[in-house]
Write an enzyme that holds these catalytic residues in place. Structure first.
Site, PDB file in Angstrom:
ATOM      1  N   SER A  43       0.366  -3.339   3.543  1.00 24.90           N
ATOM      2  CA  SER A  43       1.182  -3.790   4.675  1.00 24.90           C
ATOM      3  C   SER A  43       0.468  -4.812   5.565  1.00 24.90           C
ATOM      4  CB  SER A  43       1.672  -2.591   5.493  1.00 24.90           C
ATOM      5  OG  SER A  43       2.465  -1.740   4.674  1.00 24.90           O
TER       6      SER A  43
ATOM      7  N   LYS B  85       4.547  -8.908  -7.481  1.00 30.10           N
ATOM      8  CA  LYS B  85       5.078  -7.747  -8.224  1.00 30.10           C
ATOM      9  C   LYS B  85       6.232  -8.182  -9.130  1.00 30.10           C
ATOM     10  CE  LYS B  85       3.517  -4.829  -4.471  1.00 30.10           C
ATOM     11  NZ  LYS B  85       3.528  -3.524  -3.862  1.00 30.10           N
TER      12      LYS B  85
ATOM     13  N   ASN C 213       0.532 -10.725  -4.210  1.00 31.31           N
ATOM     14  CA  ASN C 213       1.002 -10.006  -5.392  1.00 31.31           C
ATOM     15  C   ASN C 213       2.530  -9.963  -5.328  1.00 31.31           C
ATOM     16  OD1 ASN C 213       1.639  -8.156  -7.381  1.00 31.31           O
ATOM     17  ND2 ASN C 213       0.686  -6.400  -6.364  1.00 31.31           N
TER      18      ASN C 213
ATOM     19  N   GLY D 211       3.388  -1.009   0.898  1.00 30.08           N
ATOM     20  CA  GLY D 211       4.846  -1.135   0.959  1.00 30.08           C
ATOM     21  C   GLY D 211       5.503  -0.186   1.942  1.00 30.08           C
TER      22      GLY D 211
ATOM     23  N   GLU E 204       0.308   1.073  -8.246  1.00 32.56           N
ATOM     24  CA  GLU E 204       1.623   1.245  -8.898  1.00 32.56           C
ATOM     25  C   GLU E 204       1.451   1.412 -10.400  1.00 32.56           C
ATOM     26  OE1 GLU E 204       3.481  -2.200  -7.185  1.00 32.56           O
ATOM     27  OE2 GLU E 204       3.541  -1.207  -5.235  1.00 32.56           O
TER      28      GLU E 204
ATOM     29  N   HIS F 130      -3.890  -1.607 -10.126  1.00 31.33           N
ATOM     30  CA  HIS F 130      -3.065  -1.460  -8.919  1.00 31.33           C
ATOM     31  C   HIS F 130      -2.493  -0.046  -8.888  1.00 31.33           C
ATOM     32  CE1 HIS F 130       0.232  -1.987  -6.091  1.00 31.33           C
ATOM     33  NE2 HIS F 130      -0.405  -3.060  -5.661  1.00 31.33           N
TER      34      HIS F 130
HETATM   35  C1  PEP Z   1       0.150  -4.388  -2.816  1.00 35.78           C
HETATM   36  O1  PEP Z   1       1.072  -4.114  -3.544  1.00 35.78           O
HETATM   37  O2  PEP Z   1      -0.951  -4.705  -3.306  1.00 35.78           O
HETATM   38  C2  PEP Z   1       0.364  -4.331  -1.382  1.00 35.78           C
HETATM   39  C3  PEP Z   1      -0.672  -4.328  -0.598  1.00 35.78           C
HETATM   40  O3  PEP Z   1       1.664  -4.269  -0.961  1.00 35.78           O
HETATM   41  P1  PEP Z   1       2.198  -4.406   0.554  1.00 35.78           P
HETATM   42  O4  PEP Z   1       1.487  -5.581   1.158  1.00 35.78           O
HETATM   43  O5  PEP Z   1       3.661  -4.653   0.413  1.00 35.78           O
HETATM   44  O6  PEP Z   1       1.883  -3.129   1.253  1.00 35.78           O
END
Ligand code: PEP
Length: 254
Positions: free
Chosen positions: A216, A14, A12, A176, A100, A98
Site C-alpha cells: 500500500s 499484476k 507490479n 492491497g 500472491e 511474491h
Molecule cells: C504488491 O503487490 O507487491 C503490493 C505491494 O501491492 P499494493 O501496493 O497494492 O499493496
C-alpha cells in the site's frame, strides 16, 4: 544518514492491462520519468505486454521486469516462461516469491531459491519478496518468518550474486489492503534483514543490497518510507496502475 544505495521503485502491474492499455501507461510514464537517473524506475507488466512495453521504454532510463519465471531453462513445462525468453524481450528484473504466488500457487522458499539461481544465471536481477502475515505479526513471529524465508530463498547463494539481487519486504497484511506498515515498523524489519545479510554474507553485502518496501505505498506515504535508513525503494502494486499516481510516488521519493 549513510544511504549510498540507489533507490529502486518498481511497479507490479499484476494481472492487469491489455496490451494497448499497457502501451498507453508505459508511454505516459516514459514522458515523465523516461530521463530519471537519480533512482531506478522499473515496471513489471504481465507477460503478454512485456514485448510492447520494452519497445516503448527502449530509449528511456526506465527498465522492464517480469512478475515470475520458471526455474527451468527450457523444456516440456507447458505454460511456463524461461529466463532466456525474458532476456529476449529486454527484461532486466524479475519479481520472485511474491506473496500472491506463495499463497495461490503454493510457491515454497525452495522453489523461489531455484528460480533465483536460474534468473541470476541468465543475467536477470531477481526481486525476492518476503513478509509475514497479520497473524504471524500478532504472534510476534515476524523476524522468525522473514528470517526463515531468507534462509530458504537465498540458500547456496554467494555474496557477489546476492549484491546483484534486490529484496522486497512486503508484509502480507499490507498488500492491497490500504494498510501500510508505519515507517518505523517497516524500518525495524528492514534493519533486521540487513543484519541478517551481514551475518549470512558479510558487511559489504549487507551494505550493498537494496531492500524495497511493499504494501500500500502511495504518493502520501512514499517520502517518509523512503526516508528510513534501511528502505531503498518500493515495490508498488495498485498505485502503479495509474500513471499520475506512480509518477507522484517516484517524484516524492527523489
Ligand atoms: C504488491 O503487490 O507487491 C503490493 C505491494 O501491492 P499494493 O501496493 O497494492 O499493496
Amino acid at each position: 544518514m549513510d544511504k549510498q544505495r540507489k533507490l529502486i521503485i518498481a511497479g507490479n502491474w499484476k494481472m492487469n492491462k491489455t496490451v494497448p492499455d499497457a502501451v498507453e501507461l508505459a508511454s505516459q510514464l516514459q514522458t515523465d520519468l523516461g530521463k530519471v537517473t537519480e533512482l531506478d524506475v522499473v515496471v513489471c507488466p504481465p507477460f503478454t505486454a512485456l514485448s510492447e512495453v520494452s519497445r516503448v521504454l527502449r530509449a528511456s532510463t526506465m527498465r522492464v521486469g517480469a512478475q515470475n519465471m520458471s526455474e527451468h531453462p527450457y523444456g516440456a513445462f507447458t505454460g511456463e516462461i524461461a529466463a532466456g525468453m525474458l532476456k529476449d524481450l529486454l527484461v532486466r528484473y524479475v519479481i520472485l516469491g511474491h506473496s500472491e504466488r506463495r499463497q495461490f500457487q503454493n510457491e515454497t522458499d525452495a522453489l523461489v531459491n531455484a528460480k533465483m539461481k536460474a534468473a541470476l544465471a541468465a543475467g536477470l536481477k531477481p526481486i525476492v519478496c518476503v513478509g509475514e502475515t497479520f497473524s504471524q505479526r500478532e504472534a510476534g513471529q515476524t523476524e522468525q518468518i522473514v528470517g526463515d524465508q531468507l534462509t530458504g530463498s537465498l540458500a547456496g547463494l554467494d555474496a557477489e550474486p546476492m549484491q546483484e539481487s534486490i529484496l522486497a519486504y512486503e508484509p502480507v497484511w499490507a498488500i492491497g489492503t490500504g494498510r501500510t506498515a508505519t515507517p518505523e515498523q517497516a524500518q525495524q524489519v528492514h534493519a533486521f534483514i540487513r543484519g541478517w545479510l551481514s551475518r549470512r554474507f558479510d558487511d559489504t553485502t549487507a551494505r550493498r543490497v537494496r531492500i524495497q518496501y511493499g504494501g500500500s505505498v502511495k504518493p502520501g506515504n512514499a517520502r517518509e518510507l523512503m526516508g528510513q535508513p534501511d528502505i531503498d525503494g518500493a515495490l508498488v502494486g495498485g498505485a502503479s496502475l495509474d500513471a499520475h499516481t506512480f509518477i507522484e510516488i517516484v517524484r516524492n521519493s527523489l
